[in-house]
Write an enzyme that holds these catalytic residues in place. Structure first.
Site, PDB file in Angstrom:
ATOM      1  N   GLU A   1       0.849  -1.195   0.000  1.00  0.00           N
ATOM      2  CA  GLU A   1       0.000   0.000   0.000  1.00  0.00           C
ATOM      3  C   GLU A   1       0.880   1.239   0.000  1.00  0.00           C
ATOM      4  OE1 GLU A   1      -2.874   2.351   3.150  1.00  0.00           O
ATOM      5  OE2 GLU A   1      -2.882   0.159   3.171  1.00  0.00           O
TER       6      GLU A   1
ATOM      7  N   GLU B   1      -2.517  11.789   3.165  1.00  0.00           N
ATOM      8  CA  GLU B   1      -3.517  11.593   4.209  1.00  0.00           C
ATOM      9  C   GLU B   1      -3.527  12.821   5.118  1.00  0.00           C
ATOM     10  OE1 GLU B   1      -4.150   7.316   5.786  1.00  0.00           O
ATOM     11  OE2 GLU B   1      -1.988   7.512   5.513  1.00  0.00           O
TER      12      GLU B   1
END
Length: 605
Positions: free
Chosen positions: A148, A153
């Site tokens: 990932e 974020e």
């Protein structure tokens, strides 16, 4: 995000790991050859479902999230040239909120290149709001074996965004037990801080990565702030195709990423807008000429990665091995302005440096003073190096205040002398300007012959030389100590200087034990000093007069708010000093100091 996609079948056997890499300093320009291979500009009036899939569900998604992801156009739609993902308060399928999560899995995936999106989140600085732009391995293996790559974020009202990679330690074979590992901004630490603080996520910014078989570099608005170095033997999770994801989650009081913070009662909605998602093939740096100095929109030029850049009488260096990146404008030290685009956040790691050569006499003692203005508070190392960067003539770490700062360091000159301003401990986005570096030689001990007349003998009398340290300041603004209740006889005998105009030199007075002290008040309570002192009324300190007589006259004071001050005290007379002329010596091009670190990736089960 730590997303657990447990329904995908495990198929491949690979191993991943992460090691730090400290590349050598060089001035070689790489060629850039970026070619746009795919993009979604969201210019139509509906989502392209040939590319994007709306995922659905409300099971918490491995993070105890509160929203239910729907496939409704209420939660994700295209209009006016942008994609909108809307998180809103509403009861839906046993959840209190709805939102959307989109992916290109099985439809569009990419391996290596430059991946970026232009995004803003209206209402993105509310509690519990968690937008993400990320990628996952598209080879059918389960999480975290698939790998990932979190490109961006953000959570709550944080004034920064971050990047992370996730994988399974030990490889992706059927027989490899679950062992989730992640590394990124949190591990270094190295975040990208918005210049407009908590409103940053609400404005348009370009988020991306430059990704090849050995490295992944995260950037915001063309400023690289984090680099992961992969190994040929263990980077299985990032040497394969990955697909894109876009989502807007809402954390709960059991969601680690949001700090266990959920939306408060006033939350109604937040909207993540995406102008475009683009994938480029090729290689190189962000700038079109491969990373050489290019002007930013505000007139600053970027400093090439891991290269010594000469700016008139000084040099600059930024190393991405330490997440150092900076830009500048000006032609010499006196008009130089430095903008720190990214830093490691750790003072003393030497990823961002200013060097200034000084013309000093070997063996003589000097007080070298650094003055500058900073837009942010933080930490720095201030060093004077000798013949090369391994010869340390004196290094200090100190707290930097937002505003004007002054720091003096005493050295004994070497055959070569360079002042080094190390800025890795300052937050990204800091601007440093009005920089001056001056050196003043200390007075040598000397004897003088007193004049005689007919009524005296011809005896030679030697004055006791002063042993007090002197500094290059404007003494016209220095006050003589005023009379005190117990110190009238000492009036005008001593004088003092402090780097801050917030400090008040009050008077001479008696300590509890009867000793005379020089009393100084500060804006907040004194925490500690380098000398034995008498604290008075919580915010004052009395320095013993005897210490000054013995020759000690530089005292360092730390206050309760962790700010520090240098206080210089003098007993008259003080010998005059003359500042040396500004150096005309050519700037050195020696490689900057690099302090290697061997950080181990953080492990989380």
């Amino acid at each position: 995000m730590r997303k657990k996609i447990l329904s995908i079948i495990l198929t491949t056997t690979m191993v991943l790991g992460l090691i730090p890499c400290i590349p050598c300093v060089n001035q070689v320009k790489a060629e850039s050859s970026w070619k746009l291979v795919w993009s979604d500009e969201f210019n139509g009036d509906s989502l392209n479902t040939d590319v994007w899939t709306r995922e659905t569900g409300g099971s918490g998604w491995g993070n105890n999230e509160l929203q239910y992801y729907t496939d409704r156009t209420d939660n994700s739609y295209v209009s006016d040239g942008t994609l909108k993902i809307v998180a809103k308060r509403e009861n839906y399928s046993n959840c209190r909120f709805t939102s959307a999560r989109l992916k290109t899995a099985g439809k569009k995936s990419f391996k290596y290149g430059k991946m970026e999106a232009r995004i803003k989140v209206n209402g993105g600085n509310q509690d519990g709001v968690w937008p993400a732009f990320w990628m996952m391995g598209d080879d059918g293996t389960a999480w975290p074996w698939c790998g990932e790559l979190d490109i961006m974020e953000h959570a709550n009202s944080r004034n920064y965004v971050e990047g992370t990679i996730h994988w399974n330690a030990g490889g992706s074979s059927y027989n490899t037990p679950y062992n989730h590992i992640f590394w990124g901004s949190y591990s270094v630490p190295a975040y990208y801080y918005y210049s407009d603080n908590n409103n940053g996520i609400n404005g348009w910014h370009t988020y991306g990565v430059i990704w090849d078989e050995n490295t992944i570099k995260w950037y915001v608005d063309n400023n690289i702030y984090l680099t992961a170095y992969l190994n040929d033997d263990n980077a299985y999770a990032f040497r394969k195709n990955h697909y894109f994801l876009l989502n807007l989650a809402l954390g709960s009081n059991a969601t680690g990423y949001t700090g266990n913070i959920a939306p408060n009662d006033s939350f109604q909605s937040a909207t993540m807008e995406v102008d475009y998602v683009r994938a480029y093939s090729g290689s190189g740096e962000l700038n079109p000429d491969g990373g050489s100095s290019q002007p930013d929109t505000d007139g600053y030029k970027s400093v090439p990665d891991k290269a010594v850049t000469t700016v008139g009488d000084c040099t600059l260096y930024a190393g991405s091995w330490d997440n150092g990146a900076m830009s500048y404008k000006g032609s010499k030290l006196s008009d130089l302005s430095i903008k720190l685009n990214s830093t490691s956040g750790n003072a003393g790691t030497w990823g961002t440096q200013l060097k200034y050569p000084m013309n000093l006499v070997q063996g003589k003692k000097y007080n070298v003073t650094l003055k500058f203005n900073s837009t942010n508070a933080g930490n720095m190392h201030w060093k004077n190096e000798g013949e090369n960067d391994s010869v340390d003539l004196g290094t200090v770490q100190y707290n930097v205040n937002a505003g004007i700062n002054t720091k003096t360091l005493q050295i004994t000159a070497d055959s070569k002398n360079t002042a080094v301003m190390e800025m890795s401990g300052m937050p990204a986005g800091t601007v440093i300007d009005n920089i001056s570096i001056s050196s003043v030689q200390e007075a040598d001990s000397a004897t003088t012959e007193k004049p005689t007349d007919a009524a005296t003998t011809t005896e030679k009398v030697t004055e006791t030389p002063t042993t007090h340290k002197v500094i290059d300041v404007d003494w016209s603004g220095v006050k003589y100590l005023e009379d005190g209740a117990e110190g009238g006889k000492l009036v005008n005998k001593y004088k003092a200087y402090c780097e801050s105009d917030k400090v008040n030199i009050v008077n001479i007075q008696k300590n509890a034990d009867g000793a005379s002290v020089i009393y100084i008040t500060f804006p907040v309570a004194v925490s500690s000093t380098t000398a034995e002192e008498a604290k008075i009324d919580g915010a004052g300190v009395g320095f013993p007069v005897d210490s000054v007589k013995e020759g000690q006259n530089l005292f360092k004071v730390t206050l309760a708010d962790n700010s520090t001050y240098d206080v210089y005290l003098y007993e008259e007379p003080v010998k005059a000093t003359t500042a040396l002329p500004t150096t005309t010596q050519a700037p050195t091009t020696a490689a900057p100091t690099e302090k290697a670190t061997t950080a181990v990736p953080t492990t989380q089960a």
